[in-house]
Motif scaffolding. Structure first.
Motif, PDB file in Angstrom:
ATOM      1  N   UNK A  58       0.827  -1.205   0.000  1.00  0.00           N
ATOM      2  CA  UNK A  58       0.000   0.000   0.000  1.00  0.00           C
ATOM      3  C   UNK A  58       0.866   1.263   0.000  1.00  0.00           C
ATOM      4  N   UNK A  59       1.905   1.284   0.837  1.00  0.00           N
ATOM      5  CA  UNK A  59       2.787   2.448   0.887  1.00  0.00           C
ATOM      6  C   UNK A  59       3.521   2.643  -0.440  1.00  0.00           C
ATOM      7  N   UNK A  60       3.992   1.550  -1.025  1.00  0.00           N
ATOM      8  CA  UNK A  60       4.682   1.672  -2.316  1.00  0.00           C
ATOM      9  C   UNK A  60       3.708   2.106  -3.417  1.00  0.00           C
ATOM     10  N   UNK A  61       2.481   1.584  -3.366  1.00  0.00           N
ATOM     11  CA  UNK A  61       1.470   1.969  -4.354  1.00  0.00           C
ATOM     12  C   UNK A  61       1.212   3.474  -4.318  1.00  0.00           C
ATOM     13  N   UNK A  62       0.886   3.978  -3.140  1.00  0.00           N
ATOM     14  CA  UNK A  62       0.588   5.408  -3.039  1.00  0.00           C
ATOM     15  C   UNK A  62       1.815   6.253  -3.315  1.00  0.00           C
ATOM     16  N   UNK A  63       2.999   5.752  -2.958  1.00  0.00           N
ATOM     17  CA  UNK A  63       4.225   6.474  -3.248  1.00  0.00           C
ATOM     18  C   UNK A  63       4.436   6.642  -4.743  1.00  0.00           C
ATOM     19  N   UNK A  64       4.269   5.558  -5.496  1.00  0.00           N
ATOM     20  CA  UNK A  64       4.450   5.636  -6.945  1.00  0.00           C
ATOM     21  C   UNK A  64       3.340   6.456  -7.600  1.00  0.00           C
ATOM     22  N   UNK A  65       2.111   6.302  -7.096  1.00  0.00           N
ATOM     23  CA  UNK A  65       0.991   7.043  -7.682  1.00  0.00           C
ATOM     24  C   UNK A  65       1.183   8.546  -7.501  1.00  0.00           C
ATOM     25  N   UNK A  66       1.581   8.955  -6.293  1.00  0.00           N
ATOM     26  CA  UNK A  66       1.776  10.387  -6.041  1.00  0.00           C
ATOM     27  C   UNK A  66       2.983  10.926  -6.793  1.00  0.00           C
ATOM     28  N   UNK A  67       3.997  10.081  -7.005  1.00  0.00           N
ATOM     29  CA  UNK A  67       5.196  10.517  -7.730  1.00  0.00           C
ATOM     30  C   UNK A  67       4.879  10.842  -9.189  1.00  0.00           C
ATOM     31  N   UNK A  68       3.817  10.268  -9.733  1.00  0.00           N
ATOM     32  CA  UNK A  68       3.443  10.539 -11.113  1.00  0.00           C
ATOM     33  C   UNK A  68       3.036  11.990 -11.315  1.00  0.00           C
ATOM     34  N   UNK A  69       2.688  12.660 -10.210  1.00  0.00           N
ATOM     35  CA  UNK A  69       2.335  14.074 -10.314  1.00  0.00           C
ATOM     36  C   UNK A  69       3.537  14.970 -10.485  1.00  0.00           C
ATOM     37  N   UNK A  70       4.746  14.423 -10.275  1.00  0.00           N
ATOM     38  CA  UNK A  70       5.967  15.178 -10.515  1.00  0.00           C
ATOM     39  C   UNK A  70       6.375  16.126  -9.409  1.00  0.00           C
ATOM     40  N   UNK A  71       5.706  16.040  -8.257  1.00  0.00           N
ATOM     41  CA  UNK A  71       6.042  16.940  -7.140  1.00  0.00           C
ATOM     42  C   UNK A  71       6.605  16.110  -5.992  1.00  0.00           C
ATOM     43  N   UNK A  72       7.928  16.101  -5.794  1.00  0.00           N
ATOM     44  CA  UNK A  72       8.521  15.259  -4.751  1.00  0.00           C
ATOM     45  C   UNK A  72       8.113  15.670  -3.334  1.00  0.00           C
ATOM     46  N   UNK A  73       7.818  16.955  -3.129  1.00  0.00           N
ATOM     47  CA  UNK A  73       7.394  17.409  -1.805  1.00  0.00           C
ATOM     48  C   UNK A  73       6.019  16.842  -1.451  1.00  0.00           C
ATOM     49  N   UNK A  74       5.151  16.780  -2.436  1.00  0.00           N
ATOM     50  CA  UNK A  74       3.827  16.185  -2.247  1.00  0.00           C
ATOM     51  C   UNK A  74       3.958  14.705  -1.916  1.00  0.00           C
ATOM     52  N   UNK A  75       4.805  14.008  -2.657  1.00  0.00           N
ATOM     53  CA  UNK A  75       5.001  12.576  -2.416  1.00  0.00           C
ATOM     54  C   UNK A  75       5.554  12.333  -1.016  1.00  0.00           C
TER      55      UNK A  75
END
Length: 228
Positions: A141-158
């Protein structure tokens, strides 16, 4: 110069390995909330020197997972029901805002390899949720949400989302372990969410995010009274 780099790199790597191992122990509840320990105890457990352990513990404290006890060592942070509510509210608000921003500006071109990788994470998380294998579910779950949020291109958000999601898991895990069977208990809509993102269907992504929030909050708040 090269001669001086090796030990530093090895120490940095060891520091990260210890931090990752302890983080996993904390998230899965093997190091329980409120547990006290010293640098010396952890160093002896892992058979390493005190320096990388101290550095790893400081890193985990900065992530909000440990609290520093002056002259005593460290304590695994204890999260409250109010912490859980505010953490889940925060992550939902940020994720929703990110999806709405994508809707306003268009989803754009999402790389096929990135979508495929996130879908693999989603499938693994959904399988673990349906089977009730909590330790596997947490990692997936943590890896899933990590990769999904990273697709937005904002490392601070991730980074922010990883922090609040990790802390929410720490509160939730002891309550979930009170159930004799976790099969089908936790939210398992990860694949549907990836499909919505891949299809640029922001409305469906927002609906699934809300579903996840509602399901998780209701589940943990139902279990929480037995574990103040």
């Amino acid at each position: 110069m090269a001669e001086g780099v090796g030990p530093l790199v090895r120490r940095s790597s060891l520091r990260q390995q210890i931090a990752d191992a302890l983080r996993d122990e904390i998230i899965t509840g093997r190091l329980q909330a409120g547990r006290h320990f010293t640098v010396k105890q952890i160093a002896e457990t892992y058979g390493v020197s005190a320096t990388p352990v101290r550095e790893a513990l400081v890193d985990l404290s900065a992530q909000g997972l440990l609290e520093v006890e002056q002259h005593r060592g460290f304590q695994v942070r204890q999260f409250t029901a109010e912490d859980f509510r505010t953490l889940t509210d925060a992550r939902t608000l940020v994720v929703n805002a990110a999806f709405r921003r994508l809707a306003e500006h268009g989803m754009g071109d999402l790389p096929d390899d990135a979508i495929a990788s996130v879908r693999r994470r989603a499938e693994a998380a959904a399988r673990a949720a349906r089977a009730g294998v909590l330790d596997v579910l947490i990692g997936c779950d943590l890896r899933f949400w990590g990769e999904l949020s990273a697709m937005g291109g904002n490392p601070h958000l991730s980074e922010f989302l990883d922090r609040v999601r990790t802390q929410a898991w720490i509160y939730a895990v002891p309550h979930l372990r009170s159930l004799p069977d976790l099969a089908g208990v936790c939210w398992a809509g990860h694949v549907e969410l990836v499909d919505a993102v891949a299809a640029r269907d922001t409305a469906e992504a927002l609906r699934l995010t809300k579903e996840h929030h509602t399901h998780t909050r209701a589940l943990i708040e139902k279990l929480a009274p037995a574990h103040p």
